[in-house]
Design an enzyme around this catalytic site. Structure first.
Site, PDB file in Angstrom:
ATOM      1  N   LYS A  94       0.838  -1.201   0.000  1.00  0.00           N
ATOM      2  CA  LYS A  94       0.000   0.000   0.000  1.00  0.00           C
ATOM      3  C   LYS A  94       0.871   1.249   0.000  1.00  0.00           C
ATOM      4  O   LYS A  94       1.950   1.237   0.586  1.00  0.00           O
ATOM      5  CB  LYS A  94      -0.864   0.030   1.272  1.00  0.00           C
ATOM      6  N   ASP A 112      -7.357  -3.445  10.840  1.00  0.00           N
ATOM      7  CA  ASP A 112      -7.872  -4.469   9.927  1.00  0.00           C
ATOM      8  C   ASP A 112      -8.328  -5.745  10.649  1.00  0.00           C
ATOM      9  O   ASP A 112      -8.742  -6.696  10.004  1.00  0.00           O
ATOM     10  CB  ASP A 112      -6.818  -4.775   8.842  1.00  0.00           C
ATOM     11  N   ASP A 129      -2.916  -7.497  -1.754  1.00  0.00           N
ATOM     12  CA  ASP A 129      -3.647  -6.626  -0.832  1.00  0.00           C
ATOM     13  C   ASP A 129      -5.116  -7.049  -0.690  1.00  0.00           C
ATOM     14  O   ASP A 129      -5.806  -6.593   0.214  1.00  0.00           O
ATOM     15  CB  ASP A 129      -3.550  -5.173  -1.316  1.00  0.00           C
ATOM     16  N   GLU A 140      -6.311  -9.590   0.643  1.00  0.00           N
ATOM     17  CA  GLU A 140      -5.959 -10.749   1.476  1.00  0.00           C
ATOM     18  C   GLU A 140      -7.103 -11.186   2.387  1.00  0.00           C
ATOM     19  O   GLU A 140      -7.208 -12.353   2.738  1.00  0.00           O
ATOM     20  CB  GLU A 140      -4.715 -10.409   2.320  1.00  0.00           C
ATOM     21  N   ARG A 143     -10.262 -11.512   1.918  1.00  0.00           N
ATOM     22  CA  ARG A 143     -11.170 -12.486   1.303  1.00  0.00           C
ATOM     23  C   ARG A 143     -10.553 -13.879   1.247  1.00  0.00           C
ATOM     24  O   ARG A 143     -11.256 -14.876   1.269  1.00  0.00           O
ATOM     25  CB  ARG A 143     -11.584 -11.991  -0.094  1.00  0.00           C
TER      26      ARG A 143
HETATM   27  N1  BES Z   1      -8.076  -3.924   4.549  1.00  0.00           N
HETATM   28  C1  BES Z   1      -8.270  -3.483   3.227  1.00  0.00           C
HETATM   29  C2  BES Z   1      -9.598  -2.732   3.045  1.00  0.00           C
HETATM   30  C3  BES Z   1      -9.732  -1.391   3.735  1.00  0.00           C
HETATM   31  C4  BES Z   1      -9.446  -0.223   3.065  1.00  0.00           C
HETATM   32  C5  BES Z   1     -10.218  -1.311   5.023  1.00  0.00           C
HETATM   33  C6  BES Z   1      -9.622   0.996   3.688  1.00  0.00           C
HETATM   34  C7  BES Z   1     -10.385  -0.103   5.649  1.00  0.00           C
HETATM   35  C8  BES Z   1     -10.103   1.060   5.003  1.00  0.00           C
HETATM   36  C9  BES Z   1      -8.295  -4.669   2.257  1.00  0.00           C
HETATM   37  O1  BES Z   1      -7.530  -5.755   2.624  1.00  0.00           O
HETATM   38  C10 BES Z   1      -7.767  -4.154   0.959  1.00  0.00           C
HETATM   39  O2  BES Z   1      -6.659  -3.737   0.926  1.00  0.00           O
HETATM   40  N2  BES Z   1      -8.593  -4.209  -0.074  1.00  0.00           N
HETATM   41  C11 BES Z   1      -8.237  -3.723  -1.352  1.00  0.00           C
HETATM   42  C12 BES Z   1      -8.811  -4.642  -2.391  1.00  0.00           C
HETATM   43  C13 BES Z   1      -8.288  -4.415  -3.788  1.00  0.00           C
HETATM   44  C14 BES Z   1      -6.817  -4.783  -3.884  1.00  0.00           C
HETATM   45  C15 BES Z   1      -9.098  -5.244  -4.737  1.00  0.00           C
HETATM   46  C16 BES Z   1      -8.815  -2.313  -1.501  1.00  0.00           C
HETATM   47  O3  BES Z   1      -9.896  -2.056  -0.997  1.00  0.00           O
HETATM   48  O4  BES Z   1      -8.146  -1.484  -2.105  1.00  0.00           O
HETATM   49 ZN    ZN Z   2      -5.488  -5.542   1.967  1.00  0.00          ZN
HETATM   50 ZN    ZN Z   3      -7.183  -5.980   4.704  1.00  0.00          ZN
END
Ligand code: BES
Ligand code: ZN
Ligand code: ZN
Length: 478
Positions: free
Chosen positions: A256, A267, A326, A328, A330
């Site tokens: 990220k 998380d 990222d 992860e 799911r």
């Molecule tokens: N933990 C994040 C989702 C998240 C984002 C939670 C902002 C709280 C605030 C999750 O694991 C993630 O990184 N999801 C990605 C998915 C993408 C790579 C398809 C996302 O939301 O960008």
């Molecule tokens: Zn993630």
């Molecule tokens: Zn996450």
């Protein structure tokens, strides 16, 4: 904080301060001393509080008399007392109570919360006691004290669960590791008479949980599959709650950007919510068999990190192409959902900070409800509203599902289009829900409300404990 109810006239109750709620614009009620406002700008506006130290009175403006307005008013009142040394507060209860006491108690206890575990100078709560006085009124009979006390006790347990979850969410990630989270679960179990089982890497290997395992590979801490059970003698139904417990999400090799990484200590909010719920469920001794199942690990980088292009074999047998490390949560949930289904519950609800897309779609304060069964989703929506949480449905549709196709595996962990990311994440989970469970499963995406930088209503900055109240309310209605 000690909360107490008495059948007594308010002016007979001794306390340092009296709290008076003012309905927006209605300053002409007979219990309001108009002189109190003579030189002040106060018209009972929502979110506004005035404190008359010398007179021992405070006024808090509220929008309406609905439970959520009372909760917000009580929360705000208590927050604004932070700088004062009043030790006791009293307020009157008038008319039919219908749950008011629950809302007020929750507002006080949720509004009072702050996270100071890491401050060298601790904050101090001077206020130790709140007394509700139920006064005689011309309109009818008083509510029985026993009934009100029961509602108060319920609210204390719910707020206790929420504040427990908030503490975990706010803990720094190098402190709250997956192993530490499991320790918290064991401790919670001991104190609340819940059985707790924690499994590590060997068990996950034996169970073929290749998706969950892959995410954990770069972490120096073993993954922990945490399973708490509340099993009363005559259970009406069996429920499985499944929580995402990423104690940190750096994104992994698909790392990220720094702006997106900070706050990823939150998380494990789904997991934290489950622990808070289990605490409340045990305290209330709900007549349900409730299983809290948590997939705890962290998503970091290291020499063993799983990689984009990897193909994982999930517990269900389905293979997954990793296109982005990222996504992860799911992966962890896919294996935990498959584990949960084998326990043969009547319903499975998973709760997770799953996608940034849910925050984009709904804003920070609202959680998303996803699933196949309209009735189940509606019942969750209703429970959220009744408990004071904001929620909205994010509907599946036939056109989004094919976006998860992979050329080399049964499914890809990210969709081919960036639009509708909260829904495609839900559809990914749906691939791991067996036919027989399609209409008995729902997914809650709490990425927005679980962690908000600025305070809102009776919520502090940081962890909010999102999901605890709504799920408790839903369970109660089963
Ligand atoms: N933990 C994040 C989702 C998240 C984002 C939670 C902002 C709280 C605030 C999750 O694991 C993630 O990184 N999801 C990605 C998915 C993408 C790579 C398809 C996302 O939301 O960008
Ligand atoms: Zn993630
Ligand atoms: Zn996450």
């Amino acid at each position: 904080m000690k909360l107490e109810i008495r059948n007594q006239n308010l002016n007979q109750v001794k306390a340092d301060l009296e709290l008076i709620f003012v309905l927006k614009g209605k300053l002409d009620q007979n219990w309001i001393r108009k002189a109190d406002f003579k030189f002040r700008e106060f018209k009972g506006e929502t979110d506004k509080v005035i404190i008359l130290e010398d007179k021992g009175r405070m006024y808090a403006g509220i929008d309406s008399l609905d439970p959520e307005s009372l909760r917000i008013g009580a929360g705000l009142a208590i927050k604004s007392l932070a700088g004062f040394k009043f030790k006791s507060l009293k307020l009157g209860l008038y008319g039919k109570q219908d749950g008011n006491i629950k809302a007020l108690t929750e507002g006080f206890l949720l509004g009072e919360y702050f996270f100071d575990q890491y401050l060298t100078t601790k904050k101090k709560n001077y206020l130790k006691k709140i007394i509700f006085a139920q006064e005689e009124y011309s309109g009818g009979k008083l509510d029985s004290l026993a009934k009100l006390k029961k509602q108060l006790r319920e609210a204390e347990l719910i707020a206790g669960g929420v504040n427990y979850a908030r503490d975990l969410v706010n803990m720094p990630p190098s402190e709250l590791t997956p192993v530490k989270l499991a320790d918290f679960a064991r401790d919670l179990g001991k104190k609340n008479n819940l059985s707790v089982q924690v499994r590590g890497e060997k068990y996950l290997e034996k169970e073929g949980m290749g998706a969950f395992l892959a995410v954990s590979k770069a972490s120096p801490y073993p993954p922990q599959l945490i399973h708490l059970t509340h099993k009363p003698e005559k259970a009406k139904k069996k429920i499985a709650l499944v929580g995402k417990g990423l104690t940190y999400d750096s994104g992994g090799l698909s790392i990220k950007p720094s702006s997106g990484m900070s706050s990823m200590k939150a998380d494990e909010s789904g997991a934290s919510a489950i622990l808070g719920i289990m605490q409340a469920v045990a305290g209330l001794n709900l007549p349900l068999e409730v299983h809290g199942i948590i997939g705890a690990t962290e998503n970091v980088i290291g020499k063993h990190a799983y990689k984009p292009d990897d193909i994982l074999k999930s517990r269900s047998g389905k293979t997954i192409e990793v296109k982005n490390t990222d996504a992860e949560g799911r992966l962890v949930l896919a294996d935990c959902l498959s584990y949960a289904q084998e326990k043969n519950p009547d319903y499975i609800i998973d709760i997770a900070t799953l996608t940034g897309a849910a925050v984009v779609a709904l804003g920070e304060y609202t959680l998303g409800i996803l699933g196949n069964d309209q009735k189940l989703k509606d019942s969750l929506r209703k429970a959220a509203g009744e408990s004071g949480e904001l929620s909205a449905e994010l509907p599946f549709n036939r056109y989004l599902r094919p976006l998860l196709k992979s050329e080399v595996a049964d499914i890809s962990n990210i969709p081919s289009s960036g639009f509708g990311g909260a829904i495609t994440a839900g559809l990914f989970l749906d691939e791991f829900v067996e036919k027989k469970y399609k209409n008995k499963w729902a997914h809650l995406d709490i990425a927005g409300p679980a962690f908000v930088e600025k305070p809102w209503g009776y919520n502090p900055p940081g962890g909010s404990g999102a999901g605890v109240r709504m799920i408790q309310q839903w369970l109660k209605g089963l």
